[in-house]
Structure formats: C-alpha cells, structure tokens
Design an enzyme around this catalytic site. Structure first.
Site, PDB file in Angstrom:
ATOM      1  N   CYS A   1       0.840  -1.197   0.000  1.00 54.71           N
ATOM      2  CA  CYS A   1       0.000   0.000   0.000  1.00 54.71           C
ATOM      3  C   CYS A   1       0.875   1.246   0.000  1.00 54.71           C
ATOM      4  O   CYS A   1       1.652   1.473   0.931  1.00 54.71           O
ATOM      5  CB  CYS A   1      -0.909  -0.006   1.231  1.00 54.71           C
ATOM      6  SG  CYS A   1      -1.978   1.444   1.342  1.00 54.71           S
TER       7      CYS A   1
ATOM      8  N   ALA B   1       9.340   4.553   1.778  1.00 52.31           N
ATOM      9  CA  ALA B   1      10.194   4.793   2.942  1.00 52.31           C
ATOM     10  C   ALA B   1      11.202   3.671   3.120  1.00 52.31           C
ATOM     11  O   ALA B   1      10.989   2.547   2.644  1.00 52.31           O
ATOM     12  CB  ALA B   1       9.325   4.921   4.192  1.00 52.31           C
TER      13      ALA B   1
ATOM     14  N   HIS C   1      -0.060  -4.279   3.826  1.00 54.15           N
ATOM     15  CA  HIS C   1       1.065  -4.170   4.764  1.00 54.15           C
ATOM     16  C   HIS C   1       1.878  -5.463   4.661  1.00 54.15           C
ATOM     17  O   HIS C   1       1.544  -6.471   5.282  1.00 54.15           O
ATOM     18  CB  HIS C   1       0.557  -3.969   6.190  1.00 54.15           C
ATOM     19  CG  HIS C   1      -0.255  -2.731   6.354  1.00 54.15           C
ATOM     20  ND1 HIS C   1      -1.073  -2.523   7.446  1.00 54.15           N
ATOM     21  CD2 HIS C   1      -0.392  -1.631   5.572  1.00 54.15           C
ATOM     22  CE1 HIS C   1      -1.678  -1.347   7.324  1.00 54.15           C
ATOM     23  NE2 HIS C   1      -1.281  -0.793   6.195  1.00 54.15           N
TER      24      HIS C   1
END
Length: 235
Positions: free
Chosen positions: A54, A70, A108
């Site tokens: 996601c 990230a 996730h």
C-alpha cells in the site's frame, strides 16, 4: 484495504533514490506508467497497492503516477529490486461498492519469500516459496489465504519445518499478474492472513490475563490439578 484481485500490470518508468536532504528522506521515488485504467478516478493521497504494498499517490497524469517509498518499506518488501522497465501488479484501494472477489488484504507486507519451485500441472502452475523470515510460517495454513505480490491466492501445501508453502495458479491468473514473469530465486512480497495474527493476539492477551490473576479459572484449574497429583503421590 484491498481485495488481492490485481487490476492491471504497470511498468516502472522511474526509480529514483533520494538523499537525506530530499523530500521523503533517504527512501525512493517511484513512478509507474501504463496505469491509465486505474487513474480515471485517482486523487492525490489515494492508496494504490504496488506488488501488494500500500503506497500513497503523490503525483499523477492520465497514464502515470508517483509514490514515495520509505526505508522501512524497502526493508520489508521486494520494491528495492525494481528498476526501469520492471512490471508490477497494481490495485486501487477498495470502495464500499467493490465486488469482494479475493480476501481482506491490508497492503502491509509482512516479509518476502523466494521462489524455490515452479512446476506446471495441466494449464496451471504450482509455485513453492520459502519465507525469508520463518516466524511467519505459523500464520500460513493449508487452504488458507495468502497474498503474493498483491495477488490473493489459496495455500495448497505447508512445510512448517522448512518455512515453505505452495500455491496453484490457474491460467487466467497467470495472464494477469507478474509472478509468471519471475524466475527461480526471485523474491515476492508476502502478506499473511490478518485473521491469524488477530487470533494469536487475542489468545495471548487472554492467557496473560488468566496467569496474572490469582483467582482466574486457569489458575484455579492448575491449582486443582497440582493438588490432585500431590494427593495421589502422598497416598
């Protein structure tokens, strides 16, 4: 939330590593093209799953969109191995009107798994994967759900000792996801079924509460068993 039903296969247009002074820290800026089918209703801030991960849309055109990745996401997923031209599975976040054809997928990613076997069976293919992080095999159950690179699949076999599991992919799915483009030794993103983790947490909390209470049913049961054993030994 997602369904694990891949909508289209996109193509990596740009994969740019960012330095610590750039926006997004030392992560990655990823631009995906060939995505017009899923961009007709897109907005900045929307979620799109790329290989089951996601991610948030930060820019878009009629055919392309950009996301930031990230460092933590790069550690958990296979997105760090992408390069210009790589093919990726894409799915928009589900809406209240989405037909629910797969299973509840968060996007996730828990870990990655290596493709260790690919065996044709009729017009299907049986894939076997080995988890990089073996502790997640406890959540993988025979005939349970598993999400592989964002694709909702059914587990057909589990080897707990080897931290391996298998799935069977039908011809239609082969033609609409990226897994058949990969080779042995490549890694895929894995999201285990959330239900297993929730049940484990509930059981753990319930047991902790029982153990920490001097007058709980569990403590009373253990006490009676110990008293019975001691009584039998003294008789």
């Amino acid at each position: 939330m997602f369904t694990g039903i891949v909508e289209i296969i996109g193509t990596v247009l740009e994969y740019q590593e960012l330095d610590v002074s750039a926006s997004g820290g030392n992560g990655v800026s990823l631009t995906i093209t060939d995505a017009s089918k899923i961009l007709s209703d897109v907005h900045i801030g929307d979620s799109i799953a790329i290989n089951g991960t996601c991610l948030t849309v930060t820019e878009f055109t009629n055919n392309d969109f950009k996301v930031g990745i990230a460092p933590e996401t790069l550690k958990k997923t296979n997105l760090g191995s992408l390069k210009k031209g790589s093919k990726v599975n894409l799915e928009r976040a589900m809406t209240g009107e989405t037909r629910f054809g797969g299973h509840m997928v968060q996007g996730h990613v828990d870990t990655v798994a290596e493709i260790v076997s690919s065996v044709p069976e009729g017009n299907a293919i049986v894939y076997t994967f080995k988890l990089r992080d073996p502790e997640f095999i406890k959540y993988v159950v025979h005939k349970g759900f598993i999400c592989v690179d964002g694709t909702s699949l059914t587990v057909t076999n589990v080897n707990d000792d080897a931290a391996e599991f298998s799935i069977m992919m039908i011809k239609h799915t082969q033609e609409n996801v990226v897994l058949p483009l990969k080779k042995l030794g490549d890694f895929v993103n894995i999201e285990v079924d959330l239900a297993g983790k929730l049940i484990e947490k509930q059981v753990q909390v319930a047991l902790d509460n029982e153990i920490n209470s001097d007058n709980s049913p569990l403590i009373n049961l253990i006490t009676r068993i110990v008293q019975k054993v001691v009584k039998e030994q003294l008789a």
